[in-house]
Each structure stands twice: as structure tokens, then as C-alpha cells.
Design a protein around this motif. Structure first.
Motif, PDB file in Angstrom:
ATOM      1  N   TRP A 118       0.878  -1.168   0.000  1.00 37.36           N
ATOM      2  CA  TRP A 118       0.000   0.000   0.000  1.00 37.36           C
ATOM      3  C   TRP A 118       0.916   1.219   0.000  1.00 37.36           C
ATOM      4  O   TRP A 118       1.818   1.331   0.837  1.00 37.36           O
ATOM      5  CB  TRP A 118      -0.878   0.014   1.252  1.00 37.36           C
ATOM      6  CG  TRP A 118      -2.111  -0.821   1.176  1.00 37.36           C
ATOM      7  CD1 TRP A 118      -2.268  -2.017   0.526  1.00 37.36           C
ATOM      8  CD2 TRP A 118      -3.368  -0.535   1.800  1.00 37.36           C
ATOM      9  NE1 TRP A 118      -3.544  -2.489   0.704  1.00 37.36           N
ATOM     10  CE2 TRP A 118      -4.247  -1.604   1.489  1.00 37.36           C
ATOM     11  CE3 TRP A 118      -3.843   0.511   2.587  1.00 37.36           C
ATOM     12  CZ2 TRP A 118      -5.567  -1.649   1.938  1.00 37.36           C
ATOM     13  CZ3 TRP A 118      -5.144   0.472   3.050  1.00 37.36           C
ATOM     14  CH2 TRP A 118      -6.001  -0.596   2.717  1.00 37.36           C
ATOM     15  N   HIS A 135      -2.830   0.267  -4.076  1.00 37.75           N
ATOM     16  CA  HIS A 135      -2.419  -1.110  -3.823  1.00 37.75           C
ATOM     17  C   HIS A 135      -1.568  -1.531  -5.013  1.00 37.75           C
ATOM     18  O   HIS A 135      -1.985  -1.384  -6.166  1.00 37.75           O
ATOM     19  CB  HIS A 135      -3.673  -1.987  -3.699  1.00 37.75           C
ATOM     20  CG  HIS A 135      -3.417  -3.459  -3.586  1.00 37.75           C
ATOM     21  ND1 HIS A 135      -3.071  -4.254  -4.664  1.00 37.75           N
ATOM     22  CD2 HIS A 135      -3.504  -4.297  -2.518  1.00 37.75           C
ATOM     23  CE1 HIS A 135      -2.950  -5.517  -4.252  1.00 37.75           C
ATOM     24  NE2 HIS A 135      -3.202  -5.567  -2.970  1.00 37.75           N
ATOM     25  N   LEU A 144      -7.074   2.662  -4.312  1.00 37.90           N
ATOM     26  CA  LEU A 144      -7.939   2.266  -3.206  1.00 37.90           C
ATOM     27  C   LEU A 144      -8.765   3.445  -2.705  1.00 37.90           C
ATOM     28  O   LEU A 144      -9.984   3.338  -2.549  1.00 37.90           O
ATOM     29  CB  LEU A 144      -7.104   1.703  -2.054  1.00 37.90           C
ATOM     30  CG  LEU A 144      -6.290   0.449  -2.346  1.00 37.90           C
ATOM     31  CD1 LEU A 144      -5.506   0.040  -1.099  1.00 37.90           C
ATOM     32  CD2 LEU A 144      -7.186  -0.695  -2.812  1.00 37.90           C
ATOM     33  N   LEU A 184      -6.422  -6.551  -0.474  1.00 38.26           N
ATOM     34  CA  LEU A 184      -7.451  -5.696  -1.070  1.00 38.26           C
ATOM     35  C   LEU A 184      -8.620  -5.551  -0.102  1.00 38.26           C
ATOM     36  O   LEU A 184      -8.997  -6.525   0.566  1.00 38.26           O
ATOM     37  CB  LEU A 184      -7.939  -6.288  -2.392  1.00 38.26           C
ATOM     38  CG  LEU A 184      -6.939  -6.201  -3.546  1.00 38.26           C
ATOM     39  CD1 LEU A 184      -7.391  -7.071  -4.712  1.00 38.26           C
ATOM     40  CD2 LEU A 184      -6.763  -4.742  -3.999  1.00 38.26           C
TER      41      LEU A 184
END
Length: 296
Positions: A118, A135, A144, A184
Motif C-alpha cells: 500500500w 495497492h 484504493l 485488497l
């Protein structure tokens, strides 16, 4: 919001002060701690056993480093993710992220146990909503959370099922459920801790083996510990007001290293905060977890 404030106990590392120290991490294979001076375009390598610092000049702004293997590292920069060849320092762009946007640079980020990264971006002058949190895994980049001003506090629970993050300007530490196999999101972000009205701002963070989040508080010169239920447990004083990010270091992963910044401090403020931009090793014991390798 009150918690016990523990006076500083530890030492300042023998390394040059950074304009904007960020992205500390530790490589258990080499015993080296790493961190960036984003604005100064430098990468610091510090051998804890010998107290020796090596400074690697960078041709761009870097902010996050992750080990790939013994020969390679992944670093996040203002143009994307680059492989850094340890032996030569050579950089190889492999995953562009906002490479065509001169306004933004990378900021806070962390590798998930799955090997995914991330990574947040932000305006070089903290332009409102100019950044995002992405991501990245195996060359695939997914947005994201868009419209972020100052992405910070990215870290993951030990089981990889929760992610934490903040947009510093909102003063809210967020939590979201994620897939432990992919990193995720599987749910919507919710407020984990509301720092509105508090002293300083939420900056970088790490999560220990007990699920406690250790968050550097910019402008308050401390690192705060938050229990998994969102209660602030304690605050560790750091002798630099603009604390930026902690990392777990040491062969037992039981110490905290903390970076700081001297950016935007006036001459008078620097005189009152002479250790601004230094990196510190705290004595307070922690149950840290080693950073995972980035998976190409």
C-alpha cells in the motif's frame, strides 16, 4: 484522549539530520535500518551493530523501501516503484505511479504480509486532495482511496485482515477489513480513532504482534500506542517535535526507531528544537513484527 506520557529514553543515532525523514524500516538479514530524507533526496543505511551510517544520494524523491531479496530492494518514489540494486544503487523503474504528475510524490507506505504494497501519494506542497492511496502487487496498481491530501499511518494487523491509514488533515485514523491473501479491501473504512482537536497530527505508524498501533504524532514530539479497540494506551516522548514515522528494529524486533523532520521550521524554532530531523532509537520494549518482502 489522555494517556500516560513516558519521558524520552533512548539515543539519537549518529547520522545527519534530515529535512524530511520518513519511511524507516529494518532488514533483519543485514542488521541495517533504512530511512529516507524525502526532500533531501537521500537514502540512509544504518548498521545498528556498528553505529555506522551510509548515505546514498537519490536522483528523485523516495519515501518507502522494501526488501525483495538479498540483491534487490523496492523503493517508492515520486514517479513510481523502482527496483534498487543493492550492490550498485542502480534504479530501475518497474511500476509507474503518477509518473506524469509533477505535482505529486510518494509518501507513507507499507508492505502487507501477502507481499503487496500500500503506497500513498500527495502534493509536494500538500495540495488539497491531490494524492491517493494505492495497492501495488506484481506490477498491477489499483487505486484504493482517491482525493487524499496527506496519506499516513498505513499499517496492517498481524493476521493481515485489517489495514489502518489516515489522511492527516482529517485527524482520523481509519480501519478497513482486507483480504489477508491479497491486501485488497473487503469492506468500507470506518473511524478507528478520532484525533480531532488533539495536539499535533497523525503521521506514520506500525502495528505490533499484539495488534497495537504505534503512531508518530507530527508536531507533538511523541509516538502514541493504540490498542486494537481504539483506546490510546500510552505516549512515548521523542526529542524532536516533528516526529514522522516509527519502525521496529533489532534482531529481536523489540525496539522502536523513529524519524523526524526539520522542514518548514524557522531559525527560532530550530533553536528551540535542535534535534529536529534526527532519527532516534527508543528504549521502550515492543513486540514488533519484521517487514515482509515485496513480491514481484
Amino acid at each position: 484522549m489522555s494517556a500516560e506520557l513516558i519521558p524520552f529514553s533512548g539515543r539519537k543515532l549518529d547520522a545527519a539530520a534530515s529535512m524530511l525523514g520518513e519511511g524507516p524500516t529494518y532488514d533483519l538479514h543485514t542488521g541495517a535500518a533504512w530511512w529516507f530524507d524525502i526532500v533531501g533526496r537521500k537514502l540512509f543505511e544504518f548498521k545498528l551493530a556498528s553505529d555506522k551510517a551510509t548515505v546514498h544520494e537519490l536522483p528523485m524523491m523516495g519515501s518507502v523501501l522494501a526488501r525483495i531479496d538479498d540483491e534487490r530492494q523496492m523503493i517508492a518514489t515520486d514517479t513510481g516503484l523502482h527496483i534498487r540494486h543493492v550492490a550498485t544503487g542502480e534504479l530501475e523503474l518497474v511500476t509507474p505511479i503518477e509518473a506524469d504528475n509533477d505535482v505529486t510524490r510518494s509518501n507513507d507506505g507499507r508492505v502487507h504480509p501477502s507481499g503487496a504494497l500500500w503506497i500513498g501519494t500527495m502534493g509536494k506542497n500538500a495540495e488539497k486532495g491531490a494524492g491517493a492511496i494505492y495497492h501495488a502487487t506484481r506490477g498491477v496498481v489499483t487505486v484504493l482511496f482517491p482525493n487524499v491530501t496527506i496519506p499516513n499511518a498505513i499499517c496492517f494487523s498481524p493476521d493481515g485482515a485489517l489495514a489502518y491509514f489516515a489522511d492527516t488533515v482529517t485527524a482520523k485514523l481509519m480501519r478497513v477489513t482486507i483480504d489477508p491473501a491479497t491486501a485488497l479491501p473487503t469492506g468500507s473504512p470506518e473511524v478507528f480513532y478520532d484525533h480531532s482537536g488533539g495536539d499535533g497530527g497523525l503521521d506514520g505508524a506500525v502495528c505490533d504482534l499484539d495488534g497495537t498501533i504505534w503512531n508518530a504524532r507530527w508536531g507533538a514530539g511523541c509516538v502514541d500506542a493504540y490498542a486494537p479497540d481504539g483506546k490510546r494506551l500510552t505516549s512515548l516522548k521523542v526529542p524532536a517535535g516533528q516526529t514522522t514515522c516509527p519502525a521496529f528494529v533489532g534482531e529481536n524486533c523489540d525496539r522502536l526507531m523513529v524519524t523526524s523532520a526539520r522542514e518548514n521550521l524557522s531559525v527560532d524554532r530550530l533553536a528551540a528544537d535542535p534535534d529536529a530531523g534526527s532519527t532516534f532509537l527508543l528504549d521502550h520494549p515492543v513486540k514488533g513484527q519484521f517487514e515482509p518482502d515485496y513480491m514481484l
